[in-house]
Design a protein around this motif. Structure first.
Motif, PDB file in Angstrom:
ATOM      1  N   ASN A   1      29.071  39.029  16.650  1.00 26.86           N
ATOM      2  CA  ASN A   1      30.494  39.364  16.581  1.00 26.86           C
ATOM      3  C   ASN A   1      30.995  40.002  17.881  1.00 26.86           C
ATOM      4  N   VAL A   2      30.349  39.665  18.992  1.00 25.01           N
ATOM      5  CA  VAL A   2      30.766  40.151  20.316  1.00 25.01           C
ATOM      6  C   VAL A   2      30.927  38.964  21.253  1.00 25.01           C
ATOM      7  N   SER A   3      32.096  38.868  21.865  1.00 21.68           N
ATOM      8  CA  SER A   3      32.417  37.766  22.763  1.00 21.68           C
ATOM      9  C   SER A   3      32.800  38.314  24.134  1.00 21.68           C
ATOM     10  N   SER A   4      33.003  37.421  25.091  1.00 20.25           N
ATOM     11  CA  SER A   4      33.348  37.821  26.453  1.00 20.25           C
ATOM     12  C   SER A   4      34.391  36.873  27.019  1.00 20.25           C
TER      13      SER A   4
ATOM     14  N   TYR B   1      35.631  31.457  30.302  1.00 23.23           N
ATOM     15  CA  TYR B   1      35.854  31.564  31.751  1.00 23.23           C
ATOM     16  C   TYR B   1      37.110  30.764  32.064  1.00 23.23           C
ATOM     17  N   TYR B   2      38.212  31.470  32.289  1.00 21.69           N
ATOM     18  CA  TYR B   2      39.514  30.819  32.404  1.00 21.69           C
ATOM     19  C   TYR B   2      39.891  30.562  33.857  1.00 21.69           C
TER      20      TYR B   2
ATOM     21  N   LEU C   1      24.858  29.279  30.836  1.00 20.11           N
ATOM     22  CA  LEU C   1      25.133  29.859  29.532  1.00 20.11           C
ATOM     23  C   LEU C   1      25.936  28.873  28.698  1.00 20.11           C
ATOM     24  N   PRO C   2      25.841  28.947  27.383  1.00 19.26           N
ATOM     25  CA  PRO C   2      26.574  28.002  26.528  1.00 19.26           C
ATOM     26  C   PRO C   2      28.064  27.981  26.848  1.00 19.26           C
ATOM     27  N   GLY C   3      28.581  26.794  27.112  1.00 17.09           N
ATOM     28  CA  GLY C   3      29.998  26.635  27.395  1.00 17.09           C
ATOM     29  C   GLY C   3      30.385  26.835  28.842  1.00 17.09           C
ATOM     30  N   LEU C   4      29.433  27.244  29.692  1.00 14.41           N
ATOM     31  CA  LEU C   4      29.725  27.487  31.099  1.00 14.41           C
ATOM     32  C   LEU C   4      28.961  26.508  31.979  1.00 14.41           C
ATOM     33  N   THR C   5      29.443  26.323  33.198  1.00 14.38           N
ATOM     34  CA  THR C   5      28.717  25.552  34.195  1.00 14.38           C
ATOM     35  C   THR C   5      27.698  26.465  34.877  1.00 14.38           C
ATOM     36  N   PRO C   6      26.733  25.905  35.601  1.00 15.55           N
ATOM     37  CA  PRO C   6      25.821  26.766  36.366  1.00 15.55           C
ATOM     38  C   PRO C   6      26.558  27.688  37.336  1.00 15.55           C
ATOM     39  N   LEU C   7      27.637  27.187  37.975  1.00 15.68           N
ATOM     40  CA  LEU C   7      28.379  28.021  38.918  1.00 15.68           C
ATOM     41  C   LEU C   7      29.074  29.169  38.197  1.00 15.68           C
ATOM     42  N   GLU C   8      29.716  28.894  37.068  1.00 18.83           N
ATOM     43  CA  GLU C   8      30.373  29.952  36.298  1.00 18.83           C
ATOM     44  C   GLU C   8      29.359  30.972  35.796  1.00 18.83           C
TER      45      GLU C   8
END
Length: 362
Positions: A101-104, A253-254, A322-329
């Motif tokens: 239940n913790v997001s970023s 990551y917006y 990380l899930p949902g992110l690119t290696p660069l992000e």
């Protein structure tokens, strides 16, 4: 269902340190957008300490469905609170760990920093730009800013002064004076989100690029551009997900193309030959058509970190995204990004350790 959403800020909402103001503006837009579907509350000057921990736990105890936290400094004890209150979701700005239940959520600061750097590089007459550094952890912003300078003025160089804090007005002002004394006629970097930096730069006759706000009203003859953050899309999406039962923790990551981060137009006094390339770059960034991190890139330790013809993303073959992110992000916010461009003068940069805040997923 009316979602109860609490917002927690490290400082006054309208303090001279305008980071909290960006999230508060998002809260107000959220309420205006969703009306009776959301009930919001704002909590200012909440410390990253035991007292702050009690306040945040109290919000969960009182039945908050969603708590947006404006500082990653809350991260260590929020994980403990979240475990005790599984019915409350916690969303940490620039958070470094997740839980059920913790997001970023975070913004692509590099995209607006690059455009600001282009304007700084185009407007300097001495060829020297000054950057007061907060703690040394704002490496992404600092490097993207330098890449923007290099894109339009390869011979320009950057002097720095380390303040050692994000909120130290006297030291911020002293740093700007020292940089101006060195011949810097443009002041940039992440600490320009603080009013004392902008006002002192104007006092010394320097232009500034401003992070996280539009501060042109403070120094209309000196502020070149502002970096803006509009968290409304993220906040609305999150509240709706809680309401319909689809909320899940994740890494958000917006980018500029998401409508979350963008630059103001360049000030009216900026010549067209300086303003136009920056505006064109901003549009390419918005469309995802400009690789900011294209080589050749050398750091100020004399090492080639990205060869010509490659991008930084090409150098990250060993990074597990990380899930949902690119290696660069995934890479950019971590301590592994530990260098500054050779545009920066002075001693070789060493990023301060922050081992307790490394990105983890468990």
């Amino acid at each position: 269902m009316t979602v109860r959403a609490a917002f927690v800020y490290r400082t006054d909402i309208h303090s001279p340190h305008c980071w909290a103001e960006t999230l508060e503006e998002g809260r107000l837009r959220l309420a205006a957008t969703l009306g009776d579907a959301v009930e919001t509350s704002a909590h200012e000057n909440v410390g990253e300490d035991a007292e702050g921990q009690r306040l945040i736990a109290g919000l969960a105890e009182d039945g908050a469905d969603l708590v947006f936290l404006g500082s990653k400094g809350y991260q260590p004890f929020v994980l403990e609170i979240a475990d005790s209150y599984p019915g409350t979701r916690f969303d940490i700005c620039q958070g470094m760990r997740l839980a059920p239940n913790v997001s970023s959520f975070r913004e692509a600061v590099e995209e607006v920093a690059y455009v600001s750097g282009m304007l700084a590089g185009g407007m300097t007459r001495t060829g020297l730009v000054g950057v007061p550094i907060a703690t040394g952890h704002e490496v992404v912003y600092l490097n993207a800013f330098a890449l923007g300078i290099r894109a339009v003025n390869p011979e320009a160089r950057i002097h720095t002064r380390t303040v050692g804090s994000w909120m130290a007005p006297e030291r911020e002002m002293a740093a700007v004076h020292e940089l101006a004394d060195l011949g810097c006629d443009v002041i940039g970097g992440a600490l320009t989100e603080n009013d004392p930096v902008v006002l002192t730069a104007a006092e010394r006759g320097c232009h500034t690029t401003v992070r996280n706000s539009d501060r042109r009203h403070l120094a209309p003859d000196h502020v070149l551009v502002g970096n803006l953050v509009d968290w409304t899309p993220h906040l609305v999406r999150s509240v709706r997900a809680v309401a319909d039962g689809t909320w899940e923790p994740g890494w958000r990551y917006y980018h500029a193309g998401d409508g979350v981060v963008f630059n103001t137009e360049a000030a009216a006094f900026v010549p067209e030959h300086v303003a136009r390339p920056a505006a064109e770059a901003a549009e390419l960034i918005r469309r995802g058509a400009l690789d900011l991190w294209r080589g050749p890139i050398r750091n100020n330790r004399g090492e080639e970190v990205v060869p010509e013809g490659l991008g930084l993303a090409d150098m990250l073959t060993g990074v597990e995204p990380l899930p949902g992110l690119t290696p660069l992000e995934t890479f950019l916010p971590t301590d592994a990004f530990d260098w500054l461009l050779d545009t920066y003068l002075g001693e070789p940069f060493v990023r301060p350790p922050r081992t307790d805040m490394r990105i983890k997923t468990g």
